[in-house]
Motif scaffolding. Structure first.
Motif, mmCIF file in Angstrom:
data_model
loop_
_atom_site.group_PDB
_atom_site.id
_atom_site.type_symbol
_atom_site.label_atom_id
_atom_site.label_comp_id
_atom_site.label_asym_id
_atom_site.label_seq_id
_atom_site.Cartn_x
_atom_site.Cartn_y
_atom_site.Cartn_z
ATOM 1 N N ASP A 199 59.311 18.762 37.849
ATOM 2 C CA ASP A 199 59.417 19.836 36.862
ATOM 3 C C ASP A 199 60.456 19.501 35.795
ATOM 4 O O ASP A 199 60.314 19.887 34.635
ATOM 5 N N VAL A 200 61.506 18.776 36.194
ATOM 6 C CA VAL A 200 62.519 18.340 35.216
ATOM 7 C C VAL A 200 61.877 17.462 34.159
ATOM 8 O O VAL A 200 62.084 17.639 32.956
ATOM 9 N N HIS A 201 61.061 16.516 34.613
ATOM 10 C CA HIS A 201 60.412 15.586 33.680
ATOM 11 C C HIS A 201 59.384 16.312 32.807
ATOM 12 O O HIS A 201 59.277 16.024 31.610
ATOM 13 N N VAL A 202 58.634 17.238 33.389
ATOM 14 C CA VAL A 202 57.640 17.977 32.611
ATOM 15 C C VAL A 202 58.320 18.808 31.528
ATOM 16 O O VAL A 202 57.888 18.827 30.367
ATOM 17 N N ARG A 203 59.400 19.488 31.916
ATOM 18 C CA ARG A 203 60.092 20.306 30.925
ATOM 19 C C ARG A 203 60.661 19.451 29.793
ATOM 20 O O ARG A 203 60.543 19.795 28.613
ATOM 21 N N ALA A 204 61.265 18.322 30.130
ATOM 22 C CA ALA A 204 61.809 17.433 29.094
ATOM 23 C C ALA A 204 60.688 16.908 28.197
ATOM 24 O O ALA A 204 60.837 16.821 26.976
ATOM 25 N N LEU A 205 59.553 16.553 28.808
ATOM 26 C CA LEU A 205 58.417 16.034 28.048
ATOM 27 C C LEU A 205 57.882 17.089 27.094
ATOM 28 O O LEU A 205 57.592 16.807 25.918
ATOM 29 N N ARG A 206 57.757 18.326 27.556
ATOM 30 C CA ARG A 206 57.274 19.404 26.688
ATOM 31 C C ARG A 206 58.210 19.617 25.503
ATOM 32 O O ARG A 206 57.760 19.848 24.374
ATOM 33 N N ARG A 207 59.502 19.561 25.758
ATOM 34 C CA ARG A 207 60.450 19.752 24.656
ATOM 35 C C ARG A 207 60.271 18.681 23.592
ATOM 36 O O ARG A 207 60.342 18.958 22.394
ATOM 37 N N LYS A 208 60.052 17.459 24.019
ATOM 38 C CA LYS A 208 59.889 16.367 23.061
ATOM 39 C C LYS A 208 58.555 16.454 22.324
ATOM 40 O O LYS A 208 58.439 15.975 21.195
ATOM 41 N N MET A 209 57.555 17.070 22.951
ATOM 42 C CA MET A 209 56.257 17.239 22.291
ATOM 43 C C MET A 209 56.247 18.425 21.341
ATOM 44 O O MET A 209 55.295 18.612 20.577
ATOM 45 N N ALA A 210 57.290 19.243 21.402
ATOM 46 C CA ALA A 210 57.498 20.356 20.471
ATOM 47 C C ALA A 210 56.264 21.263 20.380
ATOM 48 O O ALA A 210 55.845 21.820 21.389
ATOM 49 N N GLU A 211 55.682 21.388 19.181
ATOM 50 C CA GLU A 211 54.574 22.334 19.006
ATOM 51 C C GLU A 211 53.305 21.934 19.750
ATOM 52 O O GLU A 211 52.356 22.732 19.844
ATOM 53 N N PHE A 212 53.261 20.717 20.282
ATOM 54 C CA PHE A 212 52.090 20.278 21.043
ATOM 55 C C PHE A 212 52.324 20.346 22.558
ATOM 56 O O PHE A 212 51.536 19.824 23.338
ATOM 57 N N ALA A 213 53.410 21.019 22.948
ATOM 58 C CA ALA A 213 53.763 21.112 24.376
ATOM 59 C C ALA A 213 52.678 21.797 25.197
ATOM 60 O O ALA A 213 52.526 21.524 26.389
ATOM 61 N N ASP A 214 51.893 22.691 24.544
ATOM 62 C CA ASP A 214 50.893 23.427 25.322
ATOM 63 C C ASP A 214 49.705 22.564 25.741
ATOM 64 O O ASP A 214 48.825 23.033 26.472
ATOM 65 N N LEU A 215 49.690 21.284 25.327
ATOM 66 C CA LEU A 215 48.662 20.383 25.848
ATOM 67 C C LEU A 215 48.866 20.123 27.346
ATOM 68 O O LEU A 215 47.921 19.780 28.056
#
Length: 254
Positions: A199-215
């Motif tokens: 979950d740590v990695h997923v959250r960090a990845l979503r932050r870096k994807m910014a507006e595309f995090a919902d993919l």
């Protein structure tokens, strides 16, 4: 095949000598540094394949060393095995969030440590022999050979584990992966960690994807998936929350 080069960054010289002797006896080339700044310098100049990194180091602490390694394109692909007396769950989560490939706590068995080194070596070789170099879906492109990830043409600065995680999800849009599968894919089958580490990695990845995090969608009670092309978010997915997860205070991002 060239011997893997391992840099040991440990301020306890007696322990560093024991580690160097055993790692060398196992067939690896060994470098040694006794503070964080020297470790960074040697990583940049001598480009080891792996770093065994203590956290409580003089001059520059181990967490900052890891952060700088991952932020520098010249060193971000070096494998990092953290070796430390800091054994709390929150310490491990912080280490993995900064890009550690493995985390071993003191006191430790030298034999077990050598097996963890071999496991990381196998993981690297497996990555290098993967046949499909580029995968793309819904604006996300992963180039394994160049270790480059972009979203709609914008480069993503990812840790090694985040890169593998995104690649795994992107290769099979719509497929739901449980947390243990993603740990195996992103951290390696031989890594023993808590399931919520992913979950740590997923959250960090979503932050870096910014507006595309919902993919990246959270499937309640199961795990995660990359959104199926053409599908809208379904009732069993929540793209913006990591289920039952509260991030420990003090985690920094790179």
């Amino acid at each position: 095949m060239a011997r893997m080069k391992i840099l040991i960054v440990e301020d306890d010289r007696a322990l560093a000598d024991v580690l160097a002797y055993n790692v060398r006896q196992a067939g690896y080339e060994v470098l040694s540094a006794y503070d964080g700044q020297d470790g960074l310098t040697q990583a940049q100049v001598k480009t080891p394949d792996m770093i065994i990194l203590d956290l409580m180091l003089p001059v520059v602490d181990g967490l900052e060393v890891c952060r700088r390694l991952r932020a520098d394109p010249a060193t971000r692909d070096i494998m990092v095995l953290m070796l430390t007396a800091k054994a709390e769950e929150s310490d491990q989560l912080i280490g993995f969030s900064l890009g550690a490939d493995d985390y071993v706590t003191k006191p430790f068995s030298v034999k077990v440590l050598l097996e963890r080194i071999k496991a990381l070596e196998r993981r690297r070789r497996g990555t290098e022999t993967t046949t499909t170099d580029v995968v793309a879906s819904q604006g996300v492109t992963i180039d394994r050979r160049r270790h480059r990830a972009t979203v709609h043409g914008k480069p993503l600065q990812l840790t090694r584990s985040e890169f593998r995680l995104l690649e795994t999800l992107t290769r099979q849009p719509g497929r739901v992966f449980d947390r243990s599968e993603l740990i195996d894919a992103a951290l390696g089958e031989d890594t023993v960690v808590m399931e919520r580490t992913i979950d740590v990695h997923v959250r960090a990845l979503r932050r870096k994807m910014a507006e595309f995090a919902d993919l990246i969608e959270t499937v309640r009670g199961v795990g995660y998936r990359f959104r199926d092309p053409g599908a809208s978010p379904s009732s069993d997915a929540d793209a913006d929350t990591d289920e039952d997860y509260a991030e420990p205070a003090g985690i920094s991002r790179i």
